[in-house]
Design a protein around this motif. Structure first.
Motif, short mmCIF file in Angstrom:
data_model
loop_
_atom_site.label_atom_id
_atom_site.label_comp_id
_atom_site.label_asym_id
_atom_site.label_seq_id
_atom_site.Cartn_x
_atom_site.Cartn_y
_atom_site.Cartn_z
N ASP A 192 -4.96 6.08 4.52
CA ASP A 192 -5.37 4.82 5.76
C ASP A 192 -5.60 5.43 7.26
O ASP A 192 -4.34 5.68 7.71
N LEU A 221 0.83 -0.99 0.01
CA LEU A 221 0.39 -0.50 -0.14
C LEU A 221 1.06 1.29 -0.21
O LEU A 221 0.64 2.39 -0.48
N SER A 267 -10.00 1.00 -4.38
CA SER A 267 -9.34 2.21 -4.50
C SER A 267 -9.98 2.54 -6.11
O SER A 267 -9.60 2.51 -7.04
N LEU A 319 -1.18 4.34 -1.60
CA LEU A 319 -2.82 4.26 0.07
C LEU A 319 -2.32 4.11 0.84
O LEU A 319 -3.48 4.66 1.53
N CYS A 320 -1.53 4.27 1.76
CA CYS A 320 -1.41 4.61 3.23
C CYS A 320 -1.84 5.56 3.85
O CYS A 320 -2.13 5.94 4.72
N ARG A 329 -8.23 -3.88 -0.69
CA ARG A 329 -8.32 -1.94 -1.08
C ARG A 329 -8.09 -1.67 -2.47
O ARG A 329 -8.26 -0.58 -2.19
N LEU A 374 -5.50 -6.97 0.90
CA LEU A 374 -4.76 -6.25 0.60
C LEU A 374 -5.96 -5.82 -0.95
O LEU A 374 -5.46 -4.99 -1.84
#
Length: 123
Positions: A53, A44, A72, A49-50, A68, A65
């Motif tokens: 988060d 991520l 997105s 993507l973090c 996620r 994963l």
């Protein structure tokens, strides 16, 4: 002067250093650029993507994963292929229903990579 297209870039995620080395070697021999990471959290981070988060994510399964990435808007079009040493029809079906392009059973072989590459390139 024509320029050669850049080879596709693959992010390989596995907690096993041996499995990461095997899949990396197989993909590179098929002319892919490969980045390997050892966890869903690191994946991520690589996929940026973090920043979105707020859950902490100490541990994350491959299925988590996959969810996620497919949730997105920016990443959902990225093909995701799951790998596992468990040949569980329920798990395989669940991953495919969640949006995985394919599910490979470890140990992954060159024939698996070749089949997958030809399928993904013709999409």
């Amino acid at each position: 002067m024509s320029t050669m297209p850049e080879p596709p870039h693959v992010l390989a995620v596995d907690d096993s250093i041996v499995d990461r080395a095997v899949i990396s070697r197989l993909l590179r021999s098929s002319k892919y650029r490969v980045t390997t990471v050892d966890s869903g959290k690191r994946a991520l981070e690589v996929l940026s993507l973090c920043a979105h988060d707020h859950h902490g994510l100490p541990e994350m399964s491959g299925y988590d994963l996959l969810k996620r990435v497919k949730e997105s808007a920016d990443l959902r079009e990225i093909p995701v292929v799951m790998m596992s040493s468990e040949n569980s029809p329920t798990r395989i079906r669940r991953c495919l229903e969640e949006g995985a392009e394919d599910f490979l059973i470890k140990p992954v072989r060159q024939a698996d990579v070749s089949r997958l590459c030809s399928r993904l390139i013709t999409r």
